[in-house]
Write a protein that holds these residues in place. Structure first.
Motif, PDB file in Angstrom:
ATOM      1  N   ILE A  27       0.870  -1.181   0.000  1.00 51.26           N
ATOM      2  CA  ILE A  27       0.000   0.000   0.000  1.00 51.26           C
ATOM      3  C   ILE A  27       0.903   1.225   0.000  1.00 51.26           C
ATOM      4  N   ALA A  28       0.385   2.325  -0.476  1.00 45.29           N
ATOM      5  CA  ALA A  28       1.185   3.554  -0.547  1.00 45.29           C
ATOM      6  C   ALA A  28       1.548   4.023   0.854  1.00 45.29           C
ATOM      7  N   PRO A  29       2.809   4.391   1.074  1.00 44.82           N
ATOM      8  CA  PRO A  29       3.218   4.825   2.419  1.00 44.82           C
ATOM      9  C   PRO A  29       2.407   5.998   2.949  1.00 44.82           C
ATOM     10  N   ASP A  30       2.045   6.957   2.045  1.00 49.37           N
ATOM     11  CA  ASP A  30       1.295   8.114   2.524  1.00 49.37           C
ATOM     12  C   ASP A  30      -0.176   7.801   2.753  1.00 49.37           C
ATOM     13  N   ALA A  32     -14.580   6.590  12.073  1.00 43.81           N
ATOM     14  CA  ALA A  32     -13.948   5.287  12.281  1.00 43.81           C
ATOM     15  C   ALA A  32     -14.144   4.406  11.048  1.00 43.81           C
ATOM     16  N   LEU A  33     -13.231   3.453  10.882  1.00 42.63           N
ATOM     17  CA  LEU A  33     -13.324   2.449   9.825  1.00 42.63           C
ATOM     18  C   LEU A  33     -13.238   1.080  10.482  1.00 42.63           C
ATOM     19  N   ALA A  34     -14.107   0.157  10.064  1.00 42.80           N
ATOM     20  CA  ALA A  34     -14.120  -1.186  10.639  1.00 42.80           C
ATOM     21  C   ALA A  34     -13.894  -2.192   9.519  1.00 42.80           C
ATOM     22  N   ALA A  35     -12.908  -3.062   9.686  1.00 39.63           N
ATOM     23  CA  ALA A  35     -12.547  -4.030   8.643  1.00 39.63           C
ATOM     24  C   ALA A  35     -12.671  -5.440   9.184  1.00 39.63           C
ATOM     25  N   ILE A  71      -6.239  -3.862   2.620  1.00 40.34           N
ATOM     26  CA  ILE A  71      -5.401  -3.646   1.439  1.00 40.34           C
ATOM     27  C   ILE A  71      -6.249  -3.128   0.277  1.00 40.34           C
ATOM     28  N   ASN A  72      -7.418  -3.736   0.069  1.00 39.99           N
ATOM     29  CA  ASN A  72      -8.306  -3.286  -1.010  1.00 39.99           C
ATOM     30  C   ASN A  72      -8.791  -1.863  -0.777  1.00 39.99           C
ATOM     31  N   HIS A  73      -9.022  -1.500   0.497  1.00 36.91           N
ATOM     32  CA  HIS A  73      -9.476  -0.140   0.809  1.00 36.91           C
ATOM     33  C   HIS A  73      -8.407   0.879   0.455  1.00 36.91           C
ATOM     34  N   ALA A 130      -5.941   0.493  -1.556  1.00 37.28           N
ATOM     35  CA  ALA A 130      -5.639   0.449  -2.988  1.00 37.28           C
ATOM     36  C   ALA A 130      -6.752   1.054  -3.822  1.00 37.28           C
ATOM     37  N   GLY A 131      -7.883   1.396  -3.187  1.00 42.25           N
ATOM     38  CA  GLY A 131      -8.985   2.009  -3.906  1.00 42.25           C
ATOM     39  C   GLY A 131      -9.881   1.032  -4.620  1.00 42.25           C
ATOM     40  N   ARG A 132      -9.744  -0.261  -4.352  1.00 41.98           N
ATOM     41  CA  ARG A 132     -10.568  -1.248  -5.045  1.00 41.98           C
ATOM     42  C   ARG A 132     -11.922  -1.451  -4.373  1.00 41.98           C
ATOM     43  N   ALA A 133     -11.983  -1.297  -3.065  1.00 42.00           N
ATOM     44  CA  ALA A 133     -13.246  -1.471  -2.332  1.00 42.00           C
ATOM     45  C   ALA A 133     -13.146  -0.698  -1.025  1.00 42.00           C
ATOM     46  N   SER A 134     -13.962   0.334  -0.906  1.00 43.95           N
ATOM     47  CA  SER A 134     -13.903   1.183   0.281  1.00 43.95           C
ATOM     48  C   SER A 134     -14.667   0.550   1.441  1.00 43.95           C
ATOM     49  N   LEU A 135     -14.132   0.753   2.627  1.00 40.60           N
ATOM     50  CA  LEU A 135     -14.808   0.283   3.827  1.00 40.60           C
ATOM     51  C   LEU A 135     -15.934   1.231   4.205  1.00 40.60           C
ATOM     52  N   VAL A 136     -17.023   0.669   4.667  1.00 39.48           N
ATOM     53  CA  VAL A 136     -18.169   1.480   5.081  1.00 39.48           C
ATOM     54  C   VAL A 136     -18.009   1.852   6.556  1.00 39.48           C
ATOM     55  N   PRO A 137     -18.154   3.149   6.913  1.00 41.22           N
ATOM     56  CA  PRO A 137     -18.053   3.525   8.331  1.00 41.22           C
ATOM     57  C   PRO A 137     -19.079   2.768   9.166  1.00 41.22           C
ATOM     58  N   PRO A 138     -18.706   2.327  10.350  1.00 39.58           N
ATOM     59  CA  PRO A 138     -19.642   1.560  11.190  1.00 39.58           C
ATOM     60  C   PRO A 138     -20.741   2.432  11.767  1.00 39.58           C
ATOM     61  N   VAL A 139     -21.806   1.791  12.174  1.00 41.20           N
ATOM     62  CA  VAL A 139     -22.938   2.464  12.818  1.00 41.20           C
ATOM     63  C   VAL A 139     -22.894   2.157  14.310  1.00 41.20           C
TER      64      VAL A 139
END
Length: 514
Positions: free
Chosen positions: A95-98, A152-155, A162-164, A166-175
């Motif tokens: 994944i990109a360092p930044d 927050a992000l929940a995986a 990794i997919n998040h 890399a821009g392939r699949a974004s994680l949905v913020p939790p409720v």
């Protein structure tokens, strides 16, 4: 190049930021973690290695160094896994360092790359928001993290992270999880007889006062104590977050469900000092902290070791407990209401065949297991008389918890207005009023002042007991809706002070008012 991401170390319920720095350099293949890690943190190497293998990645045959800064802060637990894994992925170029900029991570890795539930997510999420960071946590902890606010992000696993990035699949913020449904609390109408005990229980609930029931077995002491939570108002928003942070660190939050019900803790009398006030290898919160803003019920009080009971003296005064270790001090909040129950003597002191045959000396010996300074921190003492067959044959009382709770709420509303800006960490109740304010908020009238002077000399009240009597009288006045403390309020408060075995019962001491 050094890749960085933030995670957190816990000191009590405070989440302190830890800078995870990962560097991959040439040299003999080696994976090392430095920065004062404990064994669980050191074992993160193997969990990260196995998780990478499960998703088809292999660590490079180079020297991998992970530094957890600040290096002098002890690091404990398995929640560093996710931050270390993300740092290594960035250093490897997966994944990109930044991409990790502006993020913090907390979570434990399974060998198959899944993220398991971890402790302390709520305080970590609150700390991340304060630092303007987005917290990455396991999916199972997402509802808990969402209570701290948005961002927050929940995986569910490492590959989704990794997919998040890399821009392939974004994680949905939790409720945020739902508030837990209130647990059923026994009703006060179940208690037959003991009208005096119900009155003193109402006073204790209204002012947050510590209370001790003393009476023979079967007189309803424990039954009364278990009905106290039903009289207390629900937790405020601030109290809810404080209590939930402690429960998060202790692993007591399930599926992110917070409860507005006040905690009720009832440890067995075999509990050790570490179990009661906190401690152990990792300085976990004890029962006094788990009862924060709630009730701590100690049944069979003299059966607790004297040293354990005396360890409660400082939390009862300060509302917090400090666990000292050679290299650090951990502070947990512990502002609780103490309710205790005891038999008058080892024999039980009941009527008939259960009566004590050795007289007051037996009671004095039994009660001497409890130190005077501990007794001095209890506001209300009540002798529960035996319940007779005639009492049990009576119909259920028409008034129960609902009616008493309404009066308690009215008195609490008066106190909330009175203490509109309580000192930090203190509740807006009379029991927590600072000594410097008592003269203003609980000033007795002339008749009550004269009674208090006489009683202080006759009962040899300490300075602490003197102030506690005034606080109880202020609570009784609030229940009556009176603007000031009158003689009748002070007389009732004095009747609830501790008496030695063989002295007059509380009902007889009301003669002080005449």
């Amino acid at each position: 190049m050094v890749c960085r991401i933030t995670t957190f170390a816990f000191e009590g319920i405070e989440a302190k930021p830890v800078d995870v720095q990962v560097q991959i350099t040439s040299g003999n293949p080696f994976f090392t973690i430095v920065g004062l890690p404990d064994k669980a943190v050191g074992e993160s190497r193997e969990r990260v290695r196995a998780a990478f293998s499960a998703i088809g990645l292999a660590l490079p045959p180079k020297r991998i160094t992970v530094n957890l800064a600040p290096a002098d802060l002890p690091k404990e637990g398995s929640h560093y896994d996710l931050a270390i894994a993300l740092g290594v992925l960035a250093a490897m170029g997966v994944i990109a360092p930044d991409a990790l900029d502006g993020h913090a991570a907390i979570g434990e890795l399974s060998l198959d790359g899944a993220l398991g539930q971890t402790l302390g997510v709520l305080p970590a999420a609150m700390a991340a928001i304060a630092m303007d960071l987005r917290l990455i946590c396991p999916e199972a902890c997402g509802p808990e993290a969402a209570w701290a606010g948005e961002g927050a992000l929940a995986a569910p696993n490492l590959i989704s992270m990794i997919n998040h990035f890399a821009g392939r699949a974004s994680l949905v913020p939790p409720v945020a999880g739902e508030l837990a449904p209130p647990m059923a609390i026994p009703d006060l109408s179940d208690v037959k007889g003991q009208e005096g005990a119900k009155r003193i229980l109402e006073i204790a609930a209204a002012g947050g006062h510590n209370l001790l029931f003393c009476g023979p077995p079967g007189s309803g002491k424990s039954m009364l104590a278990q009905r106290l939570p039903g009289l207390l108002p629900p937790l405020s928003a601030t109290e809810l977050l404080e209590v939930s942070q402690i429960q998060s660190v202790a692993g007591l939050l399930e599926r992110g469900q917070l409860s507005r019900q006040r905690p009720f803790r009832a440890p067995h009398h075999s509990a050790s000092m570490a179990a009661l006030v906190g401690g152990g290898i990792k300085a976990r919160p004890g029962e006094v902290s788990l009862a924060h803003h709630g009730v701590l019920f100690l049944d069979e009080l003299p059966e607790f070791p004297a040293q354990v009971l005396d360890s409660l003296r400082q939390p009862l005064e300060d509302g917090s407990v400090v666990i000292s270790r050679a290299n650090r001090h951990v502070r947990y909040p512990a502002r609780f209401q103490l309710i205790a129950a005891m038999n008058p003597c080892r024999c039980g002191g009941g009527p008939g065949d259960g009566a004590c045959k050795r007289g007051p000396a037996c009671a004095r010996t039994y009660q001497s297991r409890i130190s005077g300074p501990f007794f001095d921190r209890i506001d209300l003492f009540f002798d529960t008389p035996p319940v007779t067959a005639m009492d049990l044959a009576l119909p259920a009382p028409s008034e129960g918890t609902k009616e008493a709770a309404a009066r308690v709420q009215t008195a609490r509303d008066i106190q909330t207005e009175r203490y509109s800006s309580p000192a930090e960490g203190r509740r807006a109740v009379n029991a927590d009023a600072p000594a410097r304010d008592i003269a203003a908020i609980a000033a007795p009238d002339d008749a009550a002042s004269s009674l208090l002077s006489d009683a202080a000399a006759k009962l040899a009240l300490s300075a602490r007991a003197y102030h506690r009597v005034l606080k109880v009288a202020r609570t009784i006045a609030d229940l009556d809706g009176a603007g000031g403390v009158k003689r009748v309020h002070l007389a009732e408060a004095l009747s609830y002070r501790r008496r030695l075995p063989g002295d007059q019962p509380a009902s007889s001491q009301s003669s002080l008012a005449r």
